[in-house]
Scaffold this active site. Structure first.
Site, PDB file in Angstrom:
ATOM      1  N   TYR A   1       0.822  -1.209   0.000  1.00  0.00           N
ATOM      2  CA  TYR A   1       0.000   0.000   0.000  1.00  0.00           C
ATOM      3  C   TYR A   1       0.853   1.254   0.000  1.00  0.00           C
ATOM      4  CZ  TYR A   1       0.848   0.983   4.993  1.00  0.00           C
ATOM      5  OH  TYR A   1       1.430   1.309   6.188  1.00  0.00           O
TER       6      TYR A   1
ATOM      7  N   ARG B   1       8.166   4.273  -4.735  1.00  0.00           N
ATOM      8  CA  ARG B   1       8.208   3.342  -3.599  1.00  0.00           C
ATOM      9  C   ARG B   1       7.192   2.220  -3.783  1.00  0.00           C
ATOM     10  NH1 ARG B   1       7.275   5.534   2.399  1.00  0.00           N
ATOM     11  NH2 ARG B   1       5.167   5.796   1.567  1.00  0.00           N
TER      12      ARG B   1
ATOM     13  N   ARG C   1      -7.562 -20.490  -1.858  1.00  0.00           N
ATOM     14  CA  ARG C   1      -6.552 -20.287  -0.828  1.00  0.00           C
ATOM     15  C   ARG C   1      -5.442 -21.321  -0.932  1.00  0.00           C
ATOM     16  NH1 ARG C   1      -4.497 -21.581   3.901  1.00  0.00           N
ATOM     17  NH2 ARG C   1      -3.769 -19.898   5.247  1.00  0.00           N
TER      18      ARG C   1
ATOM     19  N   HIS D   1      -0.918 -21.152  -0.662  1.00  0.00           N
ATOM     20  CA  HIS D   1       0.196 -20.219  -0.437  1.00  0.00           C
ATOM     21  C   HIS D   1       0.903 -19.799  -1.724  1.00  0.00           C
ATOM     22  CE1 HIS D   1      -0.557 -21.483   3.632  1.00  0.00           C
ATOM     23  NE2 HIS D   1       0.386 -20.668   4.101  1.00  0.00           N
TER      24      HIS D   1
ATOM     25  N   LYS E   1       6.393  -1.822   1.897  1.00  0.00           N
ATOM     26  CA  LYS E   1       5.214  -1.244   2.554  1.00  0.00           C
ATOM     27  C   LYS E   1       4.060  -2.236   2.414  1.00  0.00           C
ATOM     28  CE  LYS E   1       3.117   3.330   3.227  1.00  0.00           C
ATOM     29  NZ  LYS E   1       3.199   3.337   4.680  1.00  0.00           N
TER      30      LYS E   1
ATOM     31  N   GLU F   1      12.760   2.516  13.836  1.00  0.00           N
ATOM     32  CA  GLU F   1      11.807   3.571  13.447  1.00  0.00           C
ATOM     33  C   GLU F   1      10.620   3.507  14.380  1.00  0.00           C
ATOM     34  OE1 GLU F   1      10.147   2.860   9.504  1.00  0.00           O
ATOM     35  OE2 GLU F   1      10.100   0.716   9.823  1.00  0.00           O
TER      36      GLU F   1
ATOM     37  N   LEU G   1      11.182   1.414   6.822  1.00  0.00           N
ATOM     38  CA  LEU G   1      10.509   1.842   5.603  1.00  0.00           C
ATOM     39  C   LEU G   1      11.201   3.119   5.103  1.00  0.00           C
ATOM     40  CD1 LEU G   1       7.899   1.207   3.865  1.00  0.00           C
ATOM     41  CD2 LEU G   1       6.996   3.259   4.949  1.00  0.00           C
TER      42      LEU G   1
END
Ligand code: PMP
Length: 281
Positions: A31, A50, A98, A100, A145, A177, A201
């Site tokens: 995101y 990014r 579903r 992996h 992210k 951070e 990040l």
């Protein structure tokens, strides 16, 4: 509010995602949060770059080129009321049984919304905020992210329960951070913030803050600070797209420096407020 889902703009109430979406089942997505000032996105190019790195990091093809993203984000901003907004966008690996192993030939799910960007409360700016230090329990790819924010939410909740506005994370004895921010410590007029590696990040506001420091001839070092040394810092700050640059004035119930936002924070916040509207490149 109007949101964007896959290929259309629609009212938020009508936007629905499958229970088989890998974002829902695995947290398999990335995101961005882009602040918008006076209807202009802040450093859009840097955010899109990014986003590309995050997508590369999880081996997911970018569904749009930068031009298309820019068009869509511009339209989303137009369709929302506030002059100042926070655009949230996420891309997940899409809808599949579903399993992996990554599915093949599945279209990523793209979701975007925009919320009003509330200005940072004056009291936070005047008094600074409280923070606690906690063990950084996150994974080894904090440079991505990822939407998978369970550790971050747990650590932030821990801070909240102690009346603090941020958790400062300590990994291998050094500050990495914040739970949702980059962090800085000042010693004798020099700013220290962690180097960009897999433990943090690469914050867009971090780049902006360091650029402002360079322009103001305030020295900085991209070097980690030990938890021990952090207790002796003259100033501690956090930065993020939605909270801009804030001073941490209480750390683990002890005052940081004189317990008020320090002189370097004052200087950089003034520059931040002055330049943020023109800093779109
Ligand atoms: N680190 C983490 C863990 C974050 O969640 C954020 C903000 N989402 C940041 C740093 C700051 O990044 P930015 O300046 O791009 O908002």
């Amino acid at each position: 509010a109007t949101v964007f889902l896959n290929d259309t703009f629609l009212p938020a109430e009508q936007a629905k995602v499958s229970v088989y979406d890998r974002g829902f089942l695995f947290g398999d997505g990335v995101y961005e949060v882009i602040p918008v000032y006076g209807r202009q996105p802040f450093r859009l190019k840097a955010h899109l770059s990014r986003l590309q790195s995050s997508l590369d990091g999880i081996h997911l093809t970018n569904p749009f080129d930068d031009e298309r993203w820019t068009q869509l984000i511009t339209q989303l901003i137009e369709q929302n009321d506030s002059d100042n907004q926070a655009v949230y966008l996420q891309v997940t690996r899409g809808v599949a049984p579903r399993e992996h192993v990554f599915p093949e030939g599945v279209k990523p799910t793209v979701f975007m919304m925009s919320n009003p960007l509330n200005s940072v409360p004056e009291s936070y700016k005047e008094q600074g905020i409280k923070a606690i230090t906690v063990d950084d329990i996150r994974w080894q790819r904090c440079d991505i992210k990822a939407i998978t924010l369970l550790p971050n939410t747990m650590l932030r909740q821990q801070a909240h329960e102690k009346g603090a506005g941020e958790a400062i994370l300590i990994r291998d004895g050094v500050m990495t951070e914040g739970s949702a921010s980059n962090s800085y410590a000042v010693f004798d007029g020099v700013i220290y913030t962690a180097a960009k590696d897999n433990t943090v990040l690469p914050g867009i506001t971090r780049d902006f803050v360091l650029e402002l420091a360079a322009k103001a001839n305030i020295p900085y070092k991209e070097e980690s600070v030990t938890a021990d040394r952090l207790t002796q810092a003259d100033e501690i700050w956090i930065s993020s797209s939605t909270r801009e640059l804030l001073a941490v004035t209480t750390l683990d119930d002890k005052p940081v420096g004189h317990g008020i936002p320090g002189p370097l924070w004052q200087k950089l916040d003034a520059l931040y407020q002055r330049d943020k509207l023109e800093a779109n490149q």
